[in-house]
Design a protein around this motif. Structure first.
Motif, short mmCIF file in Angstrom:
data_model
loop_
_atom_site.label_atom_id
_atom_site.label_comp_id
_atom_site.label_asym_id
_atom_site.label_seq_id
_atom_site.Cartn_x
_atom_site.Cartn_y
_atom_site.Cartn_z
N ASP A 304 0.82 -1.21 0.00
CA ASP A 304 0.00 0.00 0.00
C ASP A 304 0.85 1.26 0.00
OD1 ASP A 304 -2.71 -1.14 0.18
OD2 ASP A 304 -2.02 -1.92 2.10
N ALA A 305 2.07 1.16 0.51
CA ALA A 305 3.02 2.28 0.49
C ALA A 305 4.43 1.69 0.56
CB ALA A 305 2.78 3.24 1.66
N HIS A 306 5.24 2.01 -0.44
CA HIS A 306 6.60 1.48 -0.48
C HIS A 306 7.58 2.62 -0.20
CE1 HIS A 306 9.93 -1.11 -1.59
NE2 HIS A 306 10.40 -0.14 -2.36
N VAL A 307 8.48 2.40 0.75
CA VAL A 307 9.44 3.44 1.14
C VAL A 307 10.80 3.11 0.54
CG1 VAL A 307 10.54 4.64 3.05
CG2 VAL A 307 8.18 3.83 3.28
N TYR A 308 11.37 4.07 -0.20
CA TYR A 308 12.73 3.89 -0.74
C TYR A 308 13.56 5.11 -0.38
CZ TYR A 308 16.78 3.17 -3.55
OH TYR A 308 18.10 3.00 -3.92
N LEU A 309 14.57 4.89 0.44
CA LEU A 309 15.45 5.96 0.91
C LEU A 309 16.89 5.63 0.55
CD1 LEU A 309 13.97 6.22 4.54
CD2 LEU A 309 13.25 7.52 2.52
N THR A 310 17.65 6.63 0.20
CA THR A 310 19.06 6.40 -0.08
C THR A 310 19.86 7.69 0.05
OG1 THR A 310 20.67 5.51 -1.69
CG2 THR A 310 18.84 6.78 -2.59
N TYR A 311 21.11 7.54 0.47
CA TYR A 311 22.06 8.64 0.36
C TYR A 311 22.19 9.01 -1.13
CZ TYR A 311 24.11 7.79 5.08
OH TYR A 311 24.35 7.66 6.42
N PRO A 312 22.85 10.13 -1.46
CA PRO A 312 23.20 10.40 -2.85
C PRO A 312 24.24 9.38 -3.31
CG PRO A 312 23.25 12.42 -1.55
CD PRO A 312 23.17 11.27 -0.58
N PHE A 313 23.74 8.24 -3.75
CA PHE A 313 24.58 7.10 -4.10
C PHE A 313 23.87 6.32 -5.20
CE2 PHE A 313 26.70 2.97 -2.95
CZ PHE A 313 28.00 3.40 -3.17
N VAL A 314 24.34 5.15 -5.50
CA VAL A 314 23.78 4.33 -6.57
C VAL A 314 22.37 3.87 -6.21
CG1 VAL A 314 24.09 2.21 -7.90
CG2 VAL A 314 26.10 3.54 -7.18
#
Length: 448
Positions: A304-314
């Motif tokens: 229902d909600a997908h969280v995608y977090l990342t540093y400024p990286f690949v």
């Protein structure tokens, strides 16, 4: 045509193009790598082994380069054996990250080389010093600069480079960018397709059962660690659970560290659970470790909600797959994510280091199903326009033809003159982008 691929972890980023070439039956495909259990029909494996050695006496900043040169020697030895047996490729395709390609020009002089450039390290931007929770230690600066030793050697050697995003190409020095083509990686849009009926079925992932009454929040990373925002999302969970008690959170990922530094003791999961002790309903938070690819796809289809977090990286492959599956995505407002997600058009972007903002965006998607449907549909449409696997493979073949003068799809046709240089824009899709695996996200481990 004769193809030689090189990647220490077969098949690495070359899974789809290798499958396509081998399936055609028109090519001889050889792959040099370290040993593993993976196999692709029609592909001949050549295994190299790293010698047992110690780097204790090597300066810490030079250990990675020392290992890279050792790998280069081992791969060159395997390649020389192939040449002795009469195999000379029309093109060499490999990953520059581990130094494996550094000596290939000595074994096969004049053979076109297409090398995968993943990331160029900086001491003053991108991932370094990005997270205020982990301030830069000045003693690390020489080691960060030294991490580019293989990159710089590879850029100085003959051949063309490729990279999957504009963000990654732009991490490289300006003088090098004209030698790096942007070849956007694609997704199997049939395998990763929305399933409107998924929310009406009970989902079983390992020992976790998700009913149609549950609201499912998903998070995927190869390992649960700060580079992928695990610590920030954990701090968002108390608010999410308070405002939406029926939410279930499934986190896919191992307890190792793929990027950045390891903890002296324990894992990031253990550390965050200790920090948030008493603030979480752990009966509704599920750490499922690494999962099979079919389970991963089923999870995204139900999300229902997908969280995608990342540093400024690949950026991870899981972001592309979540878009293709039509997930309503809450993403970090960082450069690699902005290349894929436009705020309030194909997802919701939020400052990386603000748990309450992340929680608010997740809750907005969970509460507003019309918004969730619109964002998920727009993400899928963007994937169809810019992340189609067949389009990606066609552009890959175009790039190979420019380097060799031969078309992989028309191997029997008369060769065209090889282009002397390909610009970075040559392999990009016409539409401007807004951007055998167990899953967590299939980012190959690249030492960073």
């Amino acid at each position: 045509m004769k193809f030689l691929f090189v990647h220490q972890n077969f098949p690495g980023q070359f899974l789809h193009i290798v499958r396509r070439l081998a399936k055609s039956g028109n090519h001889e495909v050889v792959f040099i790598s370290e040993g593993n259990v993976n196999a692709i029909s029609g592909v001949r494996r050549v295994i190299y082994r790293m010698p047992t050695k110690t780097t204790d006496s090597v300066h810490p900043g030079a250990r990675e380069f020392d290992l890279g040169l050792t790998r280069a020697d081992a791969v060159a030895q395997a390649a020389m054996t192939l040449r002795t047996l009469g195999f000379v490729p029309d093109i060499i395709i490999g990953h520059h990250g581990w130094g494996e390609l550094l000596n290939m020009e000595d074994v096969f002089p004049g053979v076109p080389l297409l090398g995968y450039f993943e990331f160029f390290y900086h001491t003053d931007k991108y991932d370094v010093g990005f997270d205020p929770e982990f301030p830069l230690i000045p003693e690390m600066l020489p080691k960060i600069r030294a991490k580019n030793a293989i990159n710089l050697q590879a850029l100085n050697n003959p051949g063309l480079g490729q990279t999957p995003t504009l963000f990654q190409r732009n991490t490289y020095p300006e003088w090098a960018q004209s030698r790096i083509a942007v070849l956007r990686e694609g997704v199997d849009l049939d395998l990763c397709a929305p399933d409107p009926k998924a929310a009406k079925r009970t989902l079983q992932i390992k020992d976790v059962t998700i009913s149609p009454k549950d609201k499912l929040v998903t998070y995927v990373s190869r390992d649960l660690e700060p580079y992928r925002g695990f610590h920030v999302l954990m701090r968002a969970l108390p608010r999410i659970q308070k405002e939406c008690p029926q939410a279930r959170i499934i986190m896919v990922g191992g307890d190792g560290v793929s990027y950045g530094s390891r903890l002296v003791n324990g894992t990031w999961r253990e550390r965050m659970l200790s920090e948030l002790q008493g603030q979480l309903d752990l009966s509704r938070i599920h750490f499922v470790g690494k999962v099979a690819y079919d389970d991963f796809r089923a999870l995204l289809k139900r999300s229902d909600a997908h969280v995608y977090l990342t540093y400024p990286f690949v950026a991870s492959w899981s972001l592309r797959e979540a878009m293709a599956t039509g997930c309503p995505i809450v993403g970090s407002d960082t450069a690699p994510v902005r290349e894929f997600i436009e705020d309030r058009q194909t997802g919701l972007l939020t400052p990386f280091s603000e748990p309450l903002s992340i929680a608010d965006n997740v809750l907005e998607i969970l509460d507003d199903r019309r918004l969730a449907k619109r964002l998920g549909g727009a993400a899928r449409a963007e994937a169809e326009a810019t992340l189609c696997l067949n389009d990606y493979l066609s552009r890959y073949e175009d790039l190979i033809e420019q380097l060799t003068g031969k078309s992989p799809s028309h191997a029997a046709s008369a060769p065209k003159p090889a282009a002397r240089r390909t610009t970075a824009a040559a392999a990009a899709p016409k539409k401007k982008a807004v951007a055998v695996r167990t899953v967590t996200a299939r980012t190959t481990k690249k030492k960073g």
